[in-house]
Structures are given as structure tokens and as C-alpha cells.
Write a protein that holds these residues in place. Sequence first.
Motif, PDB file in Angstrom:
ATOM      1  N   PRO A 150       0.840  -1.200   0.000  1.00  0.00           N
ATOM      2  CA  PRO A 150       0.000   0.000   0.000  1.00  0.00           C
ATOM      3  C   PRO A 150       0.877   1.254   0.000  1.00  0.00           C
ATOM      4  CG  PRO A 150       0.043  -0.980   2.181  1.00  0.00           C
ATOM      5  CD  PRO A 150       0.825  -1.894   1.288  1.00  0.00           C
ATOM      6  N   PRO A 151       0.325   2.399  -0.461  1.00  0.00           N
ATOM      7  CA  PRO A 151       1.074   3.648  -0.300  1.00  0.00           C
ATOM      8  C   PRO A 151       1.219   3.949   1.187  1.00  0.00           C
ATOM      9  CG  PRO A 151      -1.181   4.084  -1.008  1.00  0.00           C
ATOM     10  CD  PRO A 151      -0.996   2.597  -1.045  1.00  0.00           C
ATOM     11  N   VAL A 152       2.300   4.606   1.540  1.00  0.00           N
ATOM     12  CA  VAL A 152       2.523   4.932   2.954  1.00  0.00           C
ATOM     13  C   VAL A 152       1.580   6.078   3.331  1.00  0.00           C
ATOM     14  CG1 VAL A 152       4.216   5.833   4.590  1.00  0.00           C
ATOM     15  CG2 VAL A 152       4.912   4.170   2.838  1.00  0.00           C
ATOM     16  N   PRO A 153       0.748   5.908   4.362  1.00  0.00           N
ATOM     17  CA  PRO A 153      -0.132   7.018   4.742  1.00  0.00           C
ATOM     18  C   PRO A 153       0.686   8.174   5.322  1.00  0.00           C
ATOM     19  CG  PRO A 153      -0.291   5.242   6.353  1.00  0.00           C
ATOM     20  CD  PRO A 153       0.610   4.747   5.256  1.00  0.00           C
ATOM     21  N   GLU A 154       0.212   9.391   5.081  1.00  0.00           N
ATOM     22  CA  GLU A 154       0.900  10.544   5.674  1.00  0.00           C
ATOM     23  C   GLU A 154       0.459  10.681   7.117  1.00  0.00           C
ATOM     24  OE1 GLU A 154       0.703  14.271   3.276  1.00  0.00           O
ATOM     25  OE2 GLU A 154       0.131  12.776   1.768  1.00  0.00           O
ATOM     26  N   ILE A 155       1.401  10.688   8.023  1.00  0.00           N
ATOM     27  CA  ILE A 155       1.061  10.821   9.444  1.00  0.00           C
ATOM     28  C   ILE A 155       1.920  11.933  10.016  1.00  0.00           C
ATOM     29  CG2 ILE A 155       0.974   9.638  11.669  1.00  0.00           C
ATOM     30  CD1 ILE A 155       0.897   6.984  10.085  1.00  0.00           C
ATOM     31  N   THR A 158       5.304  11.636  11.873  1.00  0.00           N
ATOM     32  CA  THR A 158       5.888  10.320  11.604  1.00  0.00           C
ATOM     33  C   THR A 158       6.493  10.245  10.202  1.00  0.00           C
ATOM     34  OG1 THR A 158       4.249   9.322  13.053  1.00  0.00           O
ATOM     35  CG2 THR A 158       5.405   7.833  11.578  1.00  0.00           C
ATOM     36  N   THR A 159       5.737  10.708   9.215  1.00  0.00           N
ATOM     37  CA  THR A 159       6.228  10.568   7.833  1.00  0.00           C
ATOM     38  C   THR A 159       6.464  11.915   7.164  1.00  0.00           C
ATOM     39  OG1 THR A 159       3.989  10.522   6.953  1.00  0.00           O
ATOM     40  CG2 THR A 159       4.983   8.394   7.484  1.00  0.00           C
ATOM     41  N   ASP A 160       6.425  13.006   7.935  1.00  0.00           N
ATOM     42  CA  ASP A 160       6.508  14.316   7.291  1.00  0.00           C
ATOM     43  C   ASP A 160       7.893  14.937   7.341  1.00  0.00           C
ATOM     44  OD1 ASP A 160       6.524  14.683   9.966  1.00  0.00           O
ATOM     45  OD2 ASP A 160       4.850  16.095  10.034  1.00  0.00           O
ATOM     46  N   ASN A 211      10.075   2.351   1.067  1.00  0.00           N
ATOM     47  CA  ASN A 211      10.046   3.691   0.473  1.00  0.00           C
ATOM     48  C   ASN A 211       8.664   3.928  -0.102  1.00  0.00           C
ATOM     49  OD1 ASN A 211      12.746   3.810   0.956  1.00  0.00           O
ATOM     50  ND2 ASN A 211      13.344   3.363  -1.161  1.00  0.00           N
ATOM     51  N   ASN A 212       8.259   5.184  -0.108  1.00  0.00           N
ATOM     52  CA  ASN A 212       6.952   5.489  -0.680  1.00  0.00           C
ATOM     53  C   ASN A 212       7.115   5.906  -2.139  1.00  0.00           C
ATOM     54  OD1 ASN A 212       4.164   5.716  -0.385  1.00  0.00           O
ATOM     55  ND2 ASN A 212       4.322   7.941  -0.283  1.00  0.00           N
ATOM     56  N   THR A 213       7.356   4.959  -3.009  1.00  0.00           N
ATOM     57  CA  THR A 213       7.460   5.298  -4.425  1.00  0.00           C
ATOM     58  C   THR A 213       6.054   5.530  -4.969  1.00  0.00           C
ATOM     59  OG1 THR A 213       7.325   2.969  -4.954  1.00  0.00           O
ATOM     60  CG2 THR A 213       9.521   3.916  -4.835  1.00  0.00           C
ATOM     61  N   SER A 214       5.945   6.287  -6.061  1.00  0.00           N
ATOM     62  CA  SER A 214       4.622   6.464  -6.668  1.00  0.00           C
ATOM     63  C   SER A 214       4.319   5.297  -7.603  1.00  0.00           C
ATOM     64  CB  SER A 214       4.553   7.781  -7.413  1.00  0.00           C
ATOM     65  OG  SER A 214       5.584   7.812  -8.364  1.00  0.00           O
ATOM     66  N   THR A 215       5.361   4.615  -8.066  1.00  0.00           N
ATOM     67  CA  THR A 215       5.132   3.436  -8.914  1.00  0.00           C
ATOM     68  C   THR A 215       4.647   2.282  -8.041  1.00  0.00           C
ATOM     69  OG1 THR A 215       7.422   2.848  -8.568  1.00  0.00           O
ATOM     70  CG2 THR A 215       6.893   3.972 -10.642  1.00  0.00           C
ATOM     71  N   SER A 277      -1.065   0.994 -10.137  1.00  0.00           N
ATOM     72  CA  SER A 277      -0.968   2.241  -9.386  1.00  0.00           C
ATOM     73  C   SER A 277      -0.934   1.989  -7.888  1.00  0.00           C
ATOM     74  CB  SER A 277      -2.152   3.146  -9.727  1.00  0.00           C
ATOM     75  OG  SER A 277      -3.335   2.575  -9.204  1.00  0.00           O
ATOM     76  N   ARG A 278      -0.537   3.050  -7.215  1.00  0.00           N
ATOM     77  CA  ARG A 278      -0.459   3.030  -5.770  1.00  0.00           C
ATOM     78  C   ARG A 278      -1.003   4.387  -5.379  1.00  0.00           C
ATOM     79  NH1 ARG A 278       5.271   2.764  -2.794  1.00  0.00           N
ATOM     80  NH2 ARG A 278       4.714   1.349  -1.136  1.00  0.00           N
ATOM     81  N   ARG A 279      -2.174   4.412  -4.769  1.00  0.00           N
ATOM     82  CA  ARG A 279      -2.784   5.722  -4.560  1.00  0.00           C
ATOM     83  C   ARG A 279      -3.604   5.751  -3.277  1.00  0.00           C
ATOM     84  NH1 ARG A 279      -5.835   2.636  -7.895  1.00  0.00           N
ATOM     85  NH2 ARG A 279      -8.086   2.854  -7.638  1.00  0.00           N
ATOM     86  N   ARG A 280      -3.878   6.978  -2.856  1.00  0.00           N
ATOM     87  CA  ARG A 280      -4.661   7.156  -1.640  1.00  0.00           C
ATOM     88  C   ARG A 280      -5.900   7.935  -1.992  1.00  0.00           C
ATOM     89  NH1 ARG A 280      -2.282  10.794   2.830  1.00  0.00           N
ATOM     90  NH2 ARG A 280      -4.363  11.551   3.269  1.00  0.00           N
ATOM     91  N   GLU A 281      -7.077   7.393  -1.665  1.00  0.00           N
ATOM     92  CA  GLU A 281      -8.331   8.097  -1.953  1.00  0.00           C
ATOM     93  C   GLU A 281      -8.984   8.475  -0.644  1.00  0.00           C
ATOM     94  OE1 GLU A 281     -11.064   5.831  -4.322  1.00  0.00           O
ATOM     95  OE2 GLU A 281      -9.729   5.866  -6.072  1.00  0.00           O
TER      96      GLU A 281
HETATM   97  C1  LIG Z   1       2.873   8.012  -0.560  1.00  0.00           C
HETATM   98  O1  LIG Z   1       2.445   8.032  -1.895  1.00  0.00           O
HETATM   99  C2  LIG Z   1       1.064   8.207  -2.063  1.00  0.00           C
HETATM  100  C3  LIG Z   1       0.762   8.052  -3.536  1.00  0.00           C
HETATM  101  O2  LIG Z   1       1.644   8.777  -4.317  1.00  0.00           O
HETATM  102  C4  LIG Z   1       0.651   9.550  -1.498  1.00  0.00           C
HETATM  103  O3  LIG Z   1      -0.749   9.699  -1.612  1.00  0.00           O
HETATM  104  C5  LIG Z   1       1.043   9.596  -0.036  1.00  0.00           C
HETATM  105  O4  LIG Z   1       0.754  10.851   0.496  1.00  0.00           O
HETATM  106  C6  LIG Z   1       2.504   9.308   0.121  1.00  0.00           C
HETATM  107  N1  LIG Z   1       2.835   9.205   1.521  1.00  0.00           N
HETATM  108  C7  LIG Z   1       3.768   9.939   2.094  1.00  0.00           C
HETATM  109  C8  LIG Z   1       4.029   9.657   3.533  1.00  0.00           C
HETATM  110  O5  LIG Z   1       4.373  10.779   1.516  1.00  0.00           O
END
Ligand SMILES: *[C@@H]1O[C@H](CO)[C@@H](O)[C@H](O)[C@H]1NC(C)=O
Length: 537
Positions: A150-155, A158-160, A211-215, A277-281
Motif C-alpha cells: 500500500p502507499p505509505v499514509p501521511e502521518i 511520523t512521515t513528514d 520507500n513510498n514510491t509512486s510506482t 498504481s499506488r494511490r490514496r483516496e
Molecule cells: C505516498 O504516496 C502516495 C501516492 O503517491 C501519497 O498519496 C502519499 O501521500 C505518500 N505518503 C507519504 C508519507 O508521503
Amino acid sequence: MTRTSGLVFLLLAAQIPASQTLTSTGKEFIVVFPENIAYYHPSSPENKIWITALHNDTVITMSPSPAEELPQNLAAGETKSFERTEELGKLDFNNNLISTPFKVFSISDKSIRITSSKDVVVQAISIRKRSVQSALVIPADKLSMKYFLPPVPEIEGTTDQGVLVVNVTERGPFRLIIINPSNDTVKVAIKGGDEISGDIESGKVAQIWVNNTSTPQFVEADKPVAVFFSHPCAMQYDCTCGLLHAMLPPAKNHTVKFPVPPVLAEQASILLSDQHSRRREHFRSHSAVVQSAGTAILYRPTLLLTLIPEEEFGSCFVVPFIENKKNFLIIVVHNEHKDGIHIGKVPLKNADWLELNGTDYVSTNISTSSPNTFVWHTSSTMAVYFVGNENNTWFGNPAPVVSVTPDFRGCAVTPEVIKILDDANSWQNSIQSCEDTGLNLISLSNNSLQKQVCSKLPKNGVQKVWIGMRRSSMTGDWYWLNNDPFNNTNWAPGEQVGDGQCGVMSLKSSSNCGWNDEDCCKAIHPVCYRDPVILQI
Ligand SMILES: *[C@@H]1O[C@H](CO)[C@@H](O)[C@H](O)[C@H]1NC(C)=O
Ligand SMILES: *[C@@H]1O[C@H](CO)[C@@H](O)[C@H](O)[C@H]1NC(C)=O
Ligand SMILES: *[C@@H]1O[C@H](CO)[C@@H](O)[C@H](O)[C@H]1NC(C)=O
Ligand SMILES: *[C@@H]1O[C@H](CO)[C@@H](O)[C@H](O)[C@H]1NC(C)=O
Ligand SMILES: *[C@@H]1O[C@H](CO)[C@@H](O)[C@H](O)[C@H]1NC(C)=O
Ligand SMILES: *[C@@H]1O[C@H](CO)[C@@H](O)[C@H](O)[C@H]1NC(C)=O
Ligand SMILES: *[C@@H]1O[C@H](CO)[C@@H](O)[C@H](O)[C@H]1NC(C)=O
Ligand SMILES: *[C@@H]1O[C@H](CO)[C@@H](O)[C@H](O)[C@H]1NC(C)=O
Ligand SMILES: *[C@@H]1O[C@H](CO)[C@@H](O)[C@H](O)[C@H]1NC(C)=O
Ligand SMILES: *[C@@H]1O[C@H](CO)[C@@H](O)[C@H](O)[C@H]1NC(C)=O
Ligand SMILES: CC(=O)N[C@H]1CO[C@H](CO)[C@@H](O)[C@@H]1O
């Protein structure tokens, strides 16, 4: 010749699937406890394995053995909790590897192997004050060789930190935990970004930062493995952190719909990943359903909840319970099948149903207060989640599926078998033909059984079938082969009972499976049957 091909079709169509391949049940499991840091709580975590038996005399073995003695036998419906101390350590790399830490697996042997003499379901839970996470453990024979990440959630917190660098010790990135349950070494590769690969020996566990790749990225192995997506200390609120994890579901290769229960919609987003794809909705209230040919995980602060796709709905689930927390169960069901749900022995009445906009589903949440509740449906499949919270911290997992075959009598741990035989025969000989396949010519004294069987039999094959009903030539009264009293009748409307001494059931599409009498010597296909094993709740 047309007749022969018709029979082949009939055989396939009439094999009502007795398969339990979509359940969470199994006889072999491998469990790990991801590192639960929760920096601000000096207490050690309580790690537990919950095993629920579905059959009497279930004997469990664990390797390594637990501190307490294993019970000799678990009874059907019984859940036993085992405390464990094994926990995966931090990702510790040799000094000389510090510059390339993303490129190697950190290997641990802290896995626990569970074997059972009969089918069980297994859940794992880790509690460290308010850092609580639970997981449904997928049986070893239902694991996969491919998983989408899964894409890494933004927290926040933690991830910023922009680029995730290793020398920032404050917060590490999310990690993948890959377990090899097989008896041989497995070759595993993480593909999609820079390919990383390595070997994992039997029973060992590999950890690696993600890693949070977009691919799209995926894990591929040459034998089935289990994969967790985890963060040992993701920020919660009030500047504390807690364990966050989900056991990834096997990759799919066709598009499926995942209804999203609106109860959890607040602050939620859906992490989607597939081949492309790897995406967050964000959760959209006008359409409470997401589609993916891969994985869909609901994220809201402190919770990663793997969503149940439509095609994996079940008919009986077991829902656990964590003491001193608020516990809920969330049900998603088709709006025409709200009736028939039972919580334990009690039919569910007066629930508050929320519509899943843009779908035919409705959902409800129900507070639970007793350990290990069985939730089952008399005639439909549904999705059931276990969730809970304490203040603002959430935990949960898809509830283990015990059965996928609805039954009006209860939770069918071994489903009923209904089969129209390939060979047409006389009524008398059909008794033996059914017995030859380990079944009985069906007796339909019970009206609910009549309805259930009728709903499952194909209406596009043979038009009439033998059932276990016959007229006594001594008294002229009808009787059932299994000796049940003959009082709930379902004679076909408008059909006068004639001279025939034996009973047939019509399978014409508009016939409602009505009965009629027939000449006993005619060659007709029989319906054979075996009772289900219903869990005594
Ligand atoms: C990880 O990638 C997804 C899809 O590109 C994006 O929505 C998400 O915000 C990214 N997460 C982080 C922690 O940057
Ligand atoms: C299990 O054992 C109990 C008590 O002996 C019995 O009532 C029950 O019917 C048994 N269940 C099954 C599924 O055999
Ligand atoms: C993550 O990114 C780093 C830096 O680009 C790279 O060296 C590493 O191989 C990547 N790791 C994974 C698991 O893709
Ligand atoms: C930490 O990483 C940054 C960025 O990669 C680098 O500039 C810095 O020298 C590193 N610090 C140490 C102590 O390694
Ligand atoms: C591993 O080996 C044991 C016996 O040595 C066997 O019982 C078990 O089924 C094997 N497991 C797998 C996953 O092959
Ligand atoms: C897709 O899934 C089916 C059934 O799970 C499998 O038989 C088939 O080989 C898969 N195809 C690909 C391209 O992975
Ligand atoms: C469904 O949509 C309506 C408007 O389209 C909205 O008012 C309602 O809140 C939505 N329901 C849910 C559960 O989101
Ligand atoms: C949850 O909130 C209540 C009331 O605000 C408080 O008393 C309790 O300590 C909190 N629990 C935790 C684990 O923080
Ligand atoms: C049919 O079976 C169910 C479950 O065993 C039972 O509750 C019901 O009373 C039976 N109905 C009749 C008409 O015997
Ligand atoms: C069916 O007949 C039996 C025996 O005559 C009787 O005990 C039973 O109550 C009857 N059931 C129904 C549903 O009429
Ligand atoms: C999480 C959540 O929405 N819980 C709700 C479940 O249902 C009860 C009663 O309907 C509500 O009080 C809870 O808030």
C-alpha cells in the motif's frame, strides 16, 4: 450426444460448493509480533495469540512452546488465549551496512509456528497501554507468493520529515515484515522501485524499510510467504505514538469492489495498490465503495483495516473482545438481507442501518461486551469487522470467516452437501446411488430446509429430481426416508396427487420446487444430501 454434454453441464452446475477455501480456517499458522515501541510507556507489551476451535477435541501444538502448558483439547467454539514474549527487535544493521540499510533484510527468528489437529482460526494482539493492534492471521495454506504494497499514509510527526533518512532516529519509516512459513528457504524480491531481493530461511522473518514510491511496488516470492505492513511507533494524538500494522492480503489479478463501512469514515482514507498504481483516496460519502484489482486498506489515525471485498463475504464469523476497551462489530450486508443476522443465539433486531451510498449495501455497528461472539446469517453472506477503541486510539481487523455457506440452522463449520447425481435411476436404486457417494437421498420434512435447498439447486438443468418421499403400499400414507413426520407438505400447485408411489420435486424455474408423485421405476436423477455440522453456540 447433446444429452451427454447436458449431463456434464448438470454435474458441474449441481456441485454446490462445499469449499471452505475462502474461510480464515486452517491447521497451520505462523505468527510474529512486530516491535511495539510506544516510547512513552515503560511497561512491556502484552502479546497474545487467540485460537478459536471449531470442532471438538482440537489439539494445538506451538513451536516454540508457550510458557503455560498447552490445553489437551479445545472444544468446538472455545477460544484460548496464549501469552507470548517473542517480539521482533528493532531493525539492527551492522555498522558497515548503515549506508545501505534499505538494501538488506534484517533477519530474525522470533516467529511462532502453530499447528492444530483440526481447523481453527487464529488472531494476534499486541497491547502496550493505549498502543493496541490486532491482526487476523492468514493460514499457511492460504498465503500467496505475491502482495501489493500500500502507499505509505501521511502521518504528521511520523512521515513528514521529507526524505526518510536512516540517521534520523526520531522516527523510522514504515517497514515490511516478511515471514517464511515453509520448510525450505524462500527467495523474496521487492519489485517496482529499486529491486531488492534476498533469501529467507525456513521459519525466519525478514524486516525492511519501505520507500513510498509512486510506482506500484509488490513483494514476490518463489513460495508462499506472509507479509505485514507496520510501523512500531506512529504518532497518535497528544504527542504519543503507537504500533500500527496490517497483515497484507494476497494480491488479486481481477477487479473487485470493496464496500467501505461509513461508521469508520471520519478522517479515513483508502490505501489502494494494484499492478498499475499506488494511490490514496479520501473516503467519499456519495460512493461508499472502492474498486481495485489489488489491495484496499482503510487508514484512519491509529488504524489500518484491511477491507473485505464483495467476493470474500462470509456467512459466519467469530468476533474477539479486548477487556477494558470499547469493542464493536461492524456488519456490511445487502439491504435486502438485513433479516437473518444472529449475534450468538439472538437474532439482530432494531439495528441502526446506515446506507452505503452508491451501493445496495447497508452497515451497522454494534457494541459487544462478551468474549468471542459468533455472528452468522441464515441466508446470505456479509462482511464483519472487529473494531475497538479507547479514547482516540483505534484497533481492529476483518473478523475471521468461519463459514461461507449460509444455513438457517446456524454457523455451518462443515457445510451441508447437496448434489444432483449424474446418473438417472429408479427411486429404489437411487437410495443406493446416493449412499455410494457418502450421501442420502434427501428428506425434506423441514420447510426451511426445503426453501434453502430450493434456492441452491440449479433451475436450468434437469426439470425433476427424486426426493426421499414414498407412499406406503400398506396404508397409502406418504412417509420420509429419514422417518421424520410427514406434515409440512409442498405439493406442486394445481397438481392432483396421482397414482405414483414415489416423490419427485420440480426444478422448473417457476415451480417453487413443488412436489409430485411419480412412477417409482422411471429413470430420474436423485438429489442426495448430507447434513451440515452446526456449531453449538
Ligand atoms: C505516498 O504516496 C502516495 C501516492 O503517491 C501519497 O498519496 C502519499 O501521500 C505518500 N505518503 C507519504 C508519507 O508521503
Ligand atoms: C462437542 O461436544 C459437546 C459436549 O460434549 C457437544 O454438546 C457438542 O454437540 C459437540 N459438538 C460437535 C460439533 O460435535
Ligand atoms: C529506498 O530508497 C533508497 C534510496 O533511493 C534505495 O537505496 C532503496 O533500495 C529503496 N528501498 C526499497 C525497499 O525500495
Ligand atoms: C545524516 O544524514 C544527512 C543527510 O543525508 C547527512 O548530511 C548527515 O551528515 C548525516 N549525519 C550523520 C551523523 O551521519
Ligand atoms: C513441514 O514439515 C513438517 C514435518 O517435518 C510437515 O508436517 C509440515 O506439513 C511441513 N510444512 C510445510 C509448510 O511444508
Ligand atoms: C489470476 O488468478 C487466477 C486465479 O487465482 C490464476 O489462475 C491465474 O494464473 C492468475 N493470472 C495471473 C496473470 O497471475
Ligand atoms: C449519502 O449521501 C447523502 C447525499 O448524497 C448524504 O447526505 C449522506 O450523508 C450520505 N450518507 C453517508 C452515510 O455518507
Ligand atoms: C481516556 O480518557 C479518560 C477520560 O478523559 C481518561 O481518564 C483515561 O485515562 C484515558 N485513557 C488513556 C489510556 O489515556
Ligand atoms: C426446521 O428446523 C429448524 C432448525 O432445526 C427448527 O427450528 C424448525 O422448527 C424446523 N421446522 C419444522 C417445521 O420442523
Ligand atoms: C408433525 O407431526 C408430528 C407427529 O405427528 C408432531 O409432533 C409435530 O408437532 C408436527 N409438526 C408440525 C409442524 O405440525
Ligand atoms: C464508532 C461509532 O460510530 N460507534 C457508534 C456505534 O453505534 C453506537 C450506537 O448506535 C454509537 O453510539 C457509536 O458512536
